[in-house]
Design an enzyme around this catalytic site. Sequence first.
Site, short mmCIF file in Angstrom:
data_model
loop_
_atom_site.label_atom_id
_atom_site.label_comp_id
_atom_site.label_asym_id
_atom_site.label_seq_id
_atom_site.Cartn_x
_atom_site.Cartn_y
_atom_site.Cartn_z
CD GLU A 128 -2.49 1.18 2.79
OE1 GLU A 128 -2.88 0.06 3.19
OE2 GLU A 128 -2.68 2.24 3.42
CD GLU A 131 -2.98 7.30 5.73
OE1 GLU A 131 -3.99 6.71 6.14
OE2 GLU A 131 -1.82 6.90 5.94
#
Length: 269
Positions: A150, A155
């Site tokens: 990933e 974020e």
Amino acid sequence: MIFCSAILFASCSVLPYRKTDHYIYLQKEKRGNQNWKLIWQDDFNGKLIDSTKWSKIPKGTADWNKHMSSNPACYAQSDGKLYLKGIKNPDTSADSRPYLTGGLYTKGKFAYQYGKIEIHAKLECAEGAWPAMWMLAEQNKYGKYPNNGEIDIMEHLNRDSIIYQTTHSYYTLNLKQKDNPPHGGTAKININNYHTFGLEWYPDRLVFTLDGLETFRYPRIKGVDPSQWPYDQPFYVMIDQQLGGSWVGKVNKDQLPVQMIVDWVKVYQ
């Protein structure tokens, strides 16, 4: 006719990629030192989300996707901007979840292996807000998650003045190898401004960027478990406005709606 054919041949011969399955862009070898060429983009200039490029992310069971919804109230596109929203559920009789969130991905419509991606966006803030820009494997070369890795381009949590840029894989999660090499970093942002969040992806390294400057690098290293580098396969793109979870914390419903405003997405090889 011969002249036109020559032009067509010349234009095709300089493409930085070859395509498979009509939508997967595989960067040609030995392009690391050459200029980037734009291969895919969305400027969000239309009135509707381009369904040939994006799909709405469905509801799931993980923290990040437990509130994902196709509800039109979670999406808007106007004045050259895409709005992905986290909202209070307006009708809990039809859907018992307290919150709904909007997110898009290119799964099954666009994926690429190696290159550069940049996303120009502004992140609104609220307690429990968790906007993200990230990538997952299109073809699951190594099996189930997290074996294929990933890549978290960005974020953001709550009202923080930093973003997180991270990699996850079997190597980092199952084998707990988070420091050999370090698997993530942070970068400061001004939460009132638009920023360009980016990643340069090479066969031997992931270079994370913010406003065109390198902020963190994850290299492929020798002498460790092969699961350290699952980043040798096509990945698709995800952008979503998440809400709540064990990492970001509880949602303050009085601070909703909250949204991520995306100006454009561009991919180069």
